[in-house]
Design an enzyme around this catalytic site. Structure first.
Site, PDB file in Angstrom:
ATOM      1  N   ASN A 272     -16.986 -38.505 -13.628  1.00 18.64           N
ATOM      2  CA  ASN A 272     -17.889 -38.759 -12.793  1.00 18.64           C
ATOM      3  C   ASN A 272     -18.848 -39.526 -13.547  1.00 18.64           C
ATOM      4  O   ASN A 272     -18.777 -39.780 -14.420  1.00 18.64           O
ATOM      5  CB  ASN A 272     -18.603 -37.646 -12.207  1.00 18.64           C
TER       6      ASN A 272
ATOM      7  N   GLU B 244     -20.219 -37.781 -16.920  1.00 19.00           N
ATOM      8  CA  GLU B 244     -19.162 -37.857 -17.902  1.00 19.00           C
ATOM      9  C   GLU B 244     -18.752 -38.973 -18.630  1.00 19.00           C
ATOM     10  O   GLU B 244     -18.798 -39.224 -19.594  1.00 19.00           O
ATOM     11  CB  GLU B 244     -17.905 -37.080 -17.174  1.00 19.00           C
TER      12      GLU B 244
ATOM     13  N   ASP C 126     -13.163 -33.851  -5.627  1.00 23.04           N
ATOM     14  CA  ASP C 126     -11.595 -33.189  -5.773  1.00 23.04           C
ATOM     15  C   ASP C 126     -10.786 -33.807  -4.514  1.00 23.04           C
ATOM     16  O   ASP C 126      -9.705 -34.131  -4.961  1.00 23.04           O
ATOM     17  CB  ASP C 126     -11.998 -31.647  -5.450  1.00 23.04           C
TER      18      ASP C 126
END
Length: 351
Positions: free
Chosen positions: A57, A60, A131
């Protein structure tokens, strides 16, 4: 045993310490040629597995690149500029950075890049969109779809759940229903004018481009992505069947306007689609007065019939990378050649 019998493996590591060690060793031993997708807080820890795909993301990705994304930062641009470093840090064949409201950005070792745009929501929700994106991306890729198509499909699945309250999932029926809604995608002149007026009143810059977009290919999607990046709202005007026939010849278009509109509208970079029947989009340009009129081609603004219409109201004209019609023509020829070969082999073709 589960890994050995699978076509794809998704590794989700949230830093609890449960996966490194024996699990990592087992994955290394049984990696073979199966698809490996890693979604982890610390992607460096998994780089020795040489994943096919990693999905950091924004936070990150920023940590991997030693960057800090400010509130108004062009996060997609910063990730694209640092793509080589991102690929090296993760050891992956390709990286799909998920940037929530800014969609996603794909970069790979071939130097390619592909962008998707998220459908906006009024309020931030804990929806499970990340997810959902990873799951759909993996399934599509494991099924053999091209990576960019898999990314587009995953963006649609994420859009489905992010528009629902609370945590949700996207079923196959949900995805099919959402994509099916694009079959009546083309807006009429009055409806489009109202939509553009509302977008403009909200301070958004309007980009208009046009074309036949028959037999959509990578050159088209690259061009439309470039057009989207010029402003906030992208309107794509498609030549009607009659207009395309006058422009391309009696055997075109291959796909009718409604089908072409549905395909183009399903692209995340496209906000509105309309169909025009004139030989040029000049009447549409004069009606909408887009901030930017984008055209793909190997010519100058002086060569375009649309230029005076754009300049008359103070608009800008942008010439984007040339998308040759020969690529579409080549695809059509290959399809027809294969159909002819199949008919001949079956004894139904011409002698």
């Amino acid at each position: 045993d589960a890994v050995a019998g699978s076509a794809a493996v998704v590794l989700c590591d949230y830093g609890s310490g449960a996966l490194p060690g024996p699990v990592q060793e087992a994955l290394q031993a049984h990696r073979a040629d199966r698809l490996l997708v890693v979604d982890a807080h610390n992607l460096r820890q998994w780089r020795t597995l040489r994943p096919d795909l990693v999905t950091p993301n924004a936070q990150e990705a920023a940590r991997l690149l030693d960057l800090e994304f400010g509130p108004d930062a062009d996060r997609a641009g910063l990730v694209a500029d640092a793509s080589r470093n991102l690929l090296a840090a993760t050891g992956a064949e390709a990286v799909v950075a998920t940037l929530d409201r800014d969609g996603t950005l794909l970069v790979n070792n071939d130097g390619g890049a592909h962008r998707t745009w998220a459908s906006p929501v009024s309020e931030k929700q804990a929806s499970g969109a990340g997810d959902t994106f990873v799951a759909c991306l993996t399934l599509a890729r494991a099924a053999g779809l091209p990576l960019t198509t898999s990314q587009d499909l995953a963006q649609v699945a994420a859009d489905v759940v992010v528009h629902r309250p609370g945590t949700s999932v996207c079923t196959t029926a949900d995805l099919a229903g959402h994509l099916g809604a694009f079959t009546e995608a083309a807006l009429g002149a009055e409806e489009l004018a109202r939509a553009v007026a509302a977008e403009r009143s909200a301070g958004r810059r309007i980009v208009l481009t046009n074309g036949c977009f028959d037999v959509l290919h990578r050159g088209h999607t690259t061009y439309l992505t470039q057009a989207k990046q010029l402003g906030d709202v992208l309107v794509v005007a498609l030549n009607s069947d009659a207009s395309a026939r006058r422009l391309k010849g009696p055997d075109r278009p291959i796909n009718h306007a409604a089908d072409r509109a549905g395909v183009v509208a399903s692209l995340s970079c496209v906000d509105y689609v309309t169909v025009f029947d004139t030989d040029t989009p000049i009447p549409l340009i004069e009606a909408l007065k887009p901030d930017i009129y984008a055209k793909g081609g190997d010519y100058s603004p002086q060569m375009l019939a649309e230029t005076p219409a754009v300049e008359a109201y103070g608009g800008q004209l942008a010439i984007l990378d040339y998308v040759s019609d020969h690529s579409t023509t080549a695809v059509v020829k290959r399809i027809r050649a294969q159909d002819g070969a199949g008919e001949a082999a079956a004894g139904t073709g011409p002698a």
